[in-house]
Design an enzyme around this catalytic site. Structure first.
Site, mmCIF file in Angstrom:
data_model
loop_
_atom_site.group_PDB
_atom_site.id
_atom_site.type_symbol
_atom_site.label_atom_id
_atom_site.label_comp_id
_atom_site.label_asym_id
_atom_site.label_seq_id
_atom_site.Cartn_x
_atom_site.Cartn_y
_atom_site.Cartn_z
ATOM 1 N N ARG A 33 0.828 -1.218 0.000
ATOM 2 C CA ARG A 33 0.000 0.000 0.000
ATOM 3 C C ARG A 33 0.858 1.261 0.000
ATOM 4 O O ARG A 33 0.486 2.261 -0.602
ATOM 5 C CB ARG A 33 -1.024 -0.004 1.125
ATOM 6 N N GLU A 81 -19.067 4.958 -0.965
ATOM 7 C CA GLU A 81 -18.355 4.339 -2.082
ATOM 8 C C GLU A 81 -19.136 4.415 -3.386
ATOM 9 O O GLU A 81 -18.563 4.551 -4.470
ATOM 10 C CB GLU A 81 -18.033 2.867 -1.760
ATOM 11 N N PHE A 106 -15.756 -3.361 -0.763
ATOM 12 C CA PHE A 106 -16.741 -2.295 -0.990
ATOM 13 C C PHE A 106 -16.759 -1.868 -2.464
ATOM 14 O O PHE A 106 -17.812 -1.490 -2.984
ATOM 15 C CB PHE A 106 -16.454 -1.103 -0.083
ATOM 16 N N ASP A 140 -9.080 -7.706 10.701
ATOM 17 C CA ASP A 140 -10.431 -7.140 10.667
ATOM 18 C C ASP A 140 -11.504 -8.189 10.366
ATOM 19 O O ASP A 140 -12.690 -7.946 10.574
ATOM 20 C CB ASP A 140 -10.507 -6.005 9.639
ATOM 21 N N ARG A 190 -3.025 -5.190 1.318
ATOM 22 C CA ARG A 190 -2.694 -4.325 2.444
ATOM 23 C C ARG A 190 -1.304 -4.657 2.988
ATOM 24 O O ARG A 190 -0.692 -3.851 3.684
ATOM 25 C CB ARG A 190 -3.725 -4.558 3.555
#
Lengths: 336, 277
Positions: A33, A81, A106, A140, A190
């Site tokens: 990232r 989004e 998303f 997460d 990520r």
């Protein structure tokens, strides 16, 4: 791990793009990232038509690196989004090259309609940077991980789908996507990942790269799984005397079908490896082609129709048998 | 204020558009008459009076942008394209047929003049905001107009765009709501009450205007007023009647997307032809 090269394999074209990956421990590790954000910023310097949209995860996706340099060309639309992709379409219709940033989950599922109807259907020049893909947002958990995005992105006509394998390839994918005219979905990680590609290896959209030639089976992977496949190929050679080739299929669509046929003809067996559900992703794409044009025995490695869960990234990959030993065992069983 | 000649001209165009809309939908035996008829004056005043738009150069970078967010009402847009010479009048008969540029919902890749493909409700205002932001980046003074249905305002994405347009101070963006009070399954009050829309948009940071959506004079007036906006986006609530001009369709949700039979078609055309300008 340090295994001698299989001398009778001969040099492989794609291998020239690689660092000396066999010295596993010495490979640099870089954040994909951070590399993405830096690439975006560099792109902003080169091309003043590039604009960046963000849906309040700029500090996560690292699009914030662009905003520091080009605040006037950066639009944070908040946690919205759908609107972000709609605004991106409008900007593209007026000649801008928008990079829209959010998590892959998303980008495809929350904003699936504007992705389809305003970007893919229109063929507008929007780049959707789908971050935190696969299991890379490991802690997460399932709500933020994305193991369905390739299935969705790949089903949309006009949409080009890229999956860079490491930080260097992430930069190259951003540059290639910007130079390409039309909608592009870039699947980003990520994670901090070992770097296997040389910095300026390029990103040939629409072409897979043979990183290692095989005789018994070809491992076709994308993203971080390319590294795992290379490791597994070494283990297969050492522990099972199986000569496994490795292809980085960094473009999921359009798929490099000529290379698929070549691999199927050469090794007669194909194993796909992806950080994604085995339903609809890389494995499905490969199977769809081979079953119609050059059927060979196949195995699809990935998530077996389940959601992810929270945990350490590598532990999670091990849990889903997407680590080198897991892949090695699955391939060995298949080739037996 | 329009001159009497301008007013007569616009009313005449509107009357003709209604006939073309009915004809196209009847020939297709498919389409959405109610919502196509309700915003005919809005479209007429925009294209024949307000928009900076030269139909001979539909891709001119300085042109005003128009997005039909309620894409199902495209027969009226195609009809005005025929009047402007962007397509031939004969092409209207190809509406919804295989191979036609006149898709059931507008497709920007097939038909020049369509600024944004639309159909799934709720998407157009976001795209319009993108165009408005592009104008600012390019230091161009074109304006972007988006026509939405009132039922369409039930889509959450519209409010995402409403927030963002205010944040980015898009004074060059004008939303026009075809406020006919009727949606596919019934009235908007029955299906999903919209509340005080003027207060809602106002509190989001928009400049709010209202007008009679069938009065060409009033429309020209609010459009001129909206052009003065500098840093606030403008929303215009244009009160209209769904199915306007065809007595048996007016205000009836059943005519959102019903097929017109031969008898009903003759009735409608007779009514529309009897209109005195």
């Amino acid at each position: 791990m340090n295994i001698n090269m299989d001398m009778d394999m001969g040099p492989v074209a794609g291998e020239k793009s690689l660092l000396n990956y066999r010295d596993w421990a010495a490979l640099p590790r870089k954040s994909c990232r951070e590399a993405y954000g830096a690439a975006l910023r560099r792109l902003g310097e080169i091309n003043d038509q590039v604009v960046v949209l963000e849906a309040d995860v700029g500090n996560s996706t690292k699009s914030v690196l662009f905003s520091e340099a080009f605040p006037d060309r950066y639009f944070n639309v908040g946690i919205a989004e759908n609107n972000m992709l709609g605004v991106a379409a409008g900007l593209a219709a007026c000649g801008k090259i928008p990079f829209a940033n959010t998590f892959a989950v998303f980008a495809t599922m929350r904003a699936g309609d504007p992705l389809r109807s305003l970007i893919a259907y229109t063929g507008l020049n929007v780049k959707v940077a789908a971050s935190y893909a696969g299991l890379s947002d490991s802690y997460d958990g399932a709500t933020h991980q994305s193991v369905e995005d390739l299935a969705i992105a790949r089903a949309l006509p006009n949409l080009t789908v890229l999956v860079p394998a490491d930080a260097h390839q992430t930069v190259q994918a951003v540059m290639a996507a910007a130079a390409y005219r039309g909608p592009v979905f870039i699947r980003l990680s990520r994670a901090v990942l070992p770097v296997i590609y040389k910095e300026e290896a390029g990103f040939p959209i629409g072409r897979g790269r043979v990183l290692r030639r095989g005789a018994d089976v070809t491992l076709i992977a994308c993203g971080y799984m390319v590294y795992k496949a290379l490791q597994a190929a070494e283990m297969l050679a050492a522990d099972y005397s199986i000569k496994a080739g490795v292809i980085d299929m960094s473009t999921i669509k359009p798929l490099d079908t000529a290379l698929l046929r070549e691999a199927a003809e050469e090794t007669g067996r194909i194993v796909t490896i992806e950080e994604h559900s085995i339903h609809g992703g890389l494995g499905s794409a490969v199977a769809e082609y081979l079953i119609q044009h050059h059927p060979v025995p196949m195995r699809l490695l990935g998530l077996p129709d389940v959601f992810g869960e929270s945990g350490d990234y590598e532990a999670l990959l091990t849990h889903f048998r997407l680590d080198a030993p897991g892949i090695t065992k699955a391939v060995a069983d298949f080739c037996r | 204020m329009l001159t009497p000649d301008e007013e007569r001209f616009l009313k005449g165009k509107a009357a003709k558009l209604r006939r073309l809309v009915l004809e196209a939908i009847y020939h297709a035996q498919s389409g959405h008459p109610g919502g196509s008829l309700s915003y005919v004056e809005i479209l007429t005043v925009l294209y024949f009076h307000t928009l900076r738009f030269d139909p001979r150069h539909p891709a001119d970078p300085g042109r005003d942008r128009f997005i039909l967010s309620k894409g199902h009402a495209c027969p009226a847009l195609y009809a005005i394209f025929a009047e402007l010479g962007i397509i031939s009048p004969a092409e209207l008969a190809s509406l919804r047929r295989v191979g036609s540029r006149l898709q059931g919902h507008p497709d920007m890749t097939k038909l020049p003049g369509i600024e944004m493909s639309s159909g799934p409700l709720g998407l157009g205002l976001s795209a319009g905001l993108g165009m408005a932001l592009a104008a600012r980046l390019d230091k161009r003074d074109y304006r972007t107009y988006v026509v939405l249905g009132d039922g369409e305002l039930q889509e959450g994405m519209v409010w995402e765009a409403a927030m963002a347009a205010a944040k980015f101070r898009a004074g060059n963006l004008t939303a026009i709501v075809d406020f006919n009070g009727v949606q596919l399954d019934g009235t908007t009050d029955e299906i999903m009450p919209l509340g005080d829309l003027a207060a809602k948009f106002g509190s989001f940071g928009w400049q709010v205007m209202e007008t009679d959506g069938h009065d060409v004079n009033a429309l020209a007036g609010v459009f001129a007023e909206a052009k003065k906006a500098v840093d606030k986006p403008v929303v215009i609530f244009a009160r209209t009647i769904k199915g306007k001009g065809v007595s048996y369709m007016e205000g009836r949700y059943q005519w959102h997307g019903q097929v017109i039979d031969a008898e009903k078609y003759q009735l409608a055309i007779a009514e529309l032809e009897a209109v005195k300008i």
